[in-house]
Design an enzyme around this catalytic site. Structure first.
Site, PDB file in Angstrom:
ATOM      1  N   GLU A  55      24.025   1.011  -0.603  1.00 19.64           N
ATOM      2  CA  GLU A  55      24.001   2.471  -0.705  1.00 19.64           C
ATOM      3  C   GLU A  55      24.605   2.930  -2.021  1.00 19.64           C
ATOM      4  OE1 GLU A  55      24.345   4.932   3.359  1.00 19.64           O
ATOM      5  OE2 GLU A  55      26.178   3.903   2.795  1.00 19.64           O
ATOM      6  N   GLY A  67      15.157  -1.059   9.704  1.00 21.22           N
ATOM      7  CA  GLY A  67      15.073  -1.851  10.922  1.00 21.22           C
ATOM      8  C   GLY A  67      14.965  -3.338  10.685  1.00 21.22           C
ATOM      9  N   ASN A 127       8.940   8.426  -0.127  1.00 24.83           N
ATOM     10  CA  ASN A 127       7.919   7.459   0.241  1.00 24.83           C
ATOM     11  C   ASN A 127       7.407   7.615   1.667  1.00 24.83           C
ATOM     12  OD1 ASN A 127       7.779   6.126  -2.261  1.00 24.83           O
ATOM     13  ND2 ASN A 127       9.599   4.920  -1.790  1.00 24.83           N
ATOM     14  N   TYR A 161      -3.431  11.379  -0.883  1.00 24.57           N
ATOM     15  CA  TYR A 161      -3.822  10.909   0.445  1.00 24.57           C
ATOM     16  C   TYR A 161      -4.271  12.044   1.373  1.00 24.57           C
ATOM     17  CZ  TYR A 161      -1.406   6.752  -1.258  1.00 24.57           C
ATOM     18  OH  TYR A 161      -1.004   5.677  -2.012  1.00 24.57           O
ATOM     19  N   SER A 210      12.217  -2.175  -2.115  1.00 25.63           N
ATOM     20  CA  SER A 210      11.582  -1.335  -1.098  1.00 25.63           C
ATOM     21  C   SER A 210      10.470  -0.449  -1.617  1.00 25.63           C
ATOM     22  CB  SER A 210      12.641  -0.477  -0.398  1.00 25.63           C
ATOM     23  OG  SER A 210      13.302   0.350  -1.333  1.00 25.63           O
ATOM     24  N   LYS A 227       7.469   1.847   3.403  1.00 25.08           N
ATOM     25  CA  LYS A 227       7.400   2.895   4.424  1.00 25.08           C
ATOM     26  C   LYS A 227       6.055   2.951   5.138  1.00 25.08           C
ATOM     27  CE  LYS A 227      11.473   4.988   3.923  1.00 25.08           C
ATOM     28  NZ  LYS A 227      12.428   5.277   5.013  1.00 25.08           N
ATOM     29  N   ASN A 241       7.662   3.566  -6.697  1.00 25.03           N
ATOM     30  CA  ASN A 241       7.141   4.870  -7.103  1.00 25.03           C
ATOM     31  C   ASN A 241       8.147   5.581  -8.003  1.00 25.03           C
ATOM     32  OD1 ASN A 241       4.633   4.783  -5.636  1.00 25.03           O
ATOM     33  ND2 ASN A 241       5.864   4.985  -3.774  1.00 25.03           N
ATOM     34  N   LYS A 276       0.845  -1.190   0.000  1.00 24.62           N
ATOM     35  CA  LYS A 276       0.000   0.000   0.000  1.00 24.62           C
ATOM     36  C   LYS A 276       0.885   1.247   0.000  1.00 24.62           C
ATOM     37  CE  LYS A 276      -4.268  -1.692   2.106  1.00 24.62           C
ATOM     38  NZ  LYS A 276      -3.973  -3.122   2.208  1.00 24.62           N
ATOM     39  N   SER A 322      11.613  13.361   1.490  1.00 28.09           N
ATOM     40  CA  SER A 322      11.710  13.613   0.054  1.00 28.09           C
ATOM     41  C   SER A 322      10.933  12.591  -0.760  1.00 28.09           C
ATOM     42  CB  SER A 322      13.183  13.579  -0.387  1.00 28.09           C
ATOM     43  OG  SER A 322      13.721  12.278  -0.195  1.00 28.09           O
TER      44      SER A 322
END
Length: 335
Positions: A212, A194, A94, A129, A316, A67, A319, A62, A92
């Protein structure tokens, strides 16, 4: 680092902002608001990498990204009298949309501080949203200063994009799902989050590798120097990875992330293309970096990565601002 073993699990003592217990509590809290995302496979990518790769498709989540897990856990953990004041964040990408969506689900106001250089698709999600957008410059300092001003004006509760125990616990629920779906995983490659707390709590032998971009490699530099290094001016197309380390996230990375693989933006784009061609899915740069890391030269020569035959990769988010592509294709059709 003190631990207590019970039934092959490791309960990390409260030196961290989250632990296996808080992650399990988060899972129960948010289970009605999120999706259990699928795990995808590609025989072509397996052959190319020389190992079994399992892709946790959080791009189907969703809000289009993982996130929403942390955002929902943070928002729905607030007492009613606190939540009704509204919530606030700066992001910046999600996390901004995730907080706006979580606020919509709880029917409370959301004030979202967004840098002017954020991708349009993520700005559109916040608007969709119902979040109230407050603009900031691209620097972390500008975002934090504007957020502080909004908080003073509104009394809203700050939901930090990463340096928040409830956010960390929510993100860690990915590990619980992933290891239930693929118990044989020997390693997980993630954009730093996490997940390490949940994964190492359930399966202490599992390896956790961060990924990264070179233009925002503060976690890798911090691991190398054993102290927090700040991203002064991050430069990468992976907008979701331009954030800083915090005093709550750094100890987890320092102690539980086995290593961090750094890749360039060109290889991230190759990863996006490969995922599209092989799995037929759209993944944003921050989500494709895990595959780029596994296929990188650094991984090929890394002894800890080399010994892992079953690796999980967290996609992850999905978008991606596709307007430039559509514009290009429209122009091509008219010629």
């Amino acid at each position: 680092m003190g631990t207590t073993e019970k039934q092959n699990e490791v309960y990390l003592e409260p030196e961290y902002a989250a632990d296996l217990a808080s992650i399990r509590k988060a899972r129960k809290r948010i289970e009605t608001f999120i999706d259990t995302t699928p795990v995808l496979k590609s025989s072509f990518i397996d052959e190319l990498s020389g190992r079994k790769l399992f892709f946790k498709a959080e791009n189907f989540q969703k809000g289009g990204a993982f996130k929403i897990r942390g955002a929902c856990n943070a928002v729905f953990s607030l007492p009613d009298e606190v939540a009704k004041r509204g919530i606030l964040t700066h992001s910046s990408g999600n996390h901004a949309a995730a907080v706006a969506l979580a606020a919509k689900l709880r029917d409370i106001p959301a004030h979202i501080v967004i840098p002017k250089n954020a991708p349009q698709c993520k700005i559109d999600n916040v608007n969709q949203y119902g979040g109230r957008i407050v603009w900031a410059d691209s620097s972390i300092e500008s975002r934090e200063a504007i957020a502080a001003k909004v908080q003073e004006e509104t009394g809203a509760v700050m939901i930090h994009p990463f340096n928040d125990g409830n956010v960390i616990s929510g993100q860690g629920t990915i590990a619980l799902e992933f290891l239930e779906q693929v118990p044989e995983l020997e390693a997980i490659v993630v954009p730093i989050s996490g997940i390490a707390l949940g994964a190492k709590g359930i399966k202490p032998t599992i390896k956790i590798f961060g990924a990264e971009p070179y233009g925002a490699s503060d976690a890798a530099q911090s691991k190398a120097t054993n102290t927090i290094v700040r991203n002064v001016s991050p430069r990468t197309l992976a907008d979701g990875l331009r954030a800083q380390l915090g005093d709550l996230t750094w100890p987890v990375i320092r102690d539980l992330v086995d290593d961090i693989i750094v890749v360039n933006d060109k290889d991230i784009v190759k990863g996006m293309k490969m995922l599209y061609e092989s799995l037929k899915i759209v993944v944003e740069p921050s989500g494709a970096i895990g595959l780029a890391a596994v296929l990188s030269k650094q991984s090929a020569s890394h002894p800890d990565v080399a010994e892992c035959r079953s690796i999980g990769i967290v996609l992850s988010g999905g978008n991606v601002d596709l307007d430039p592509l559509w514009d290009y294709m429209n122009c091509a059709c008219q010629t």
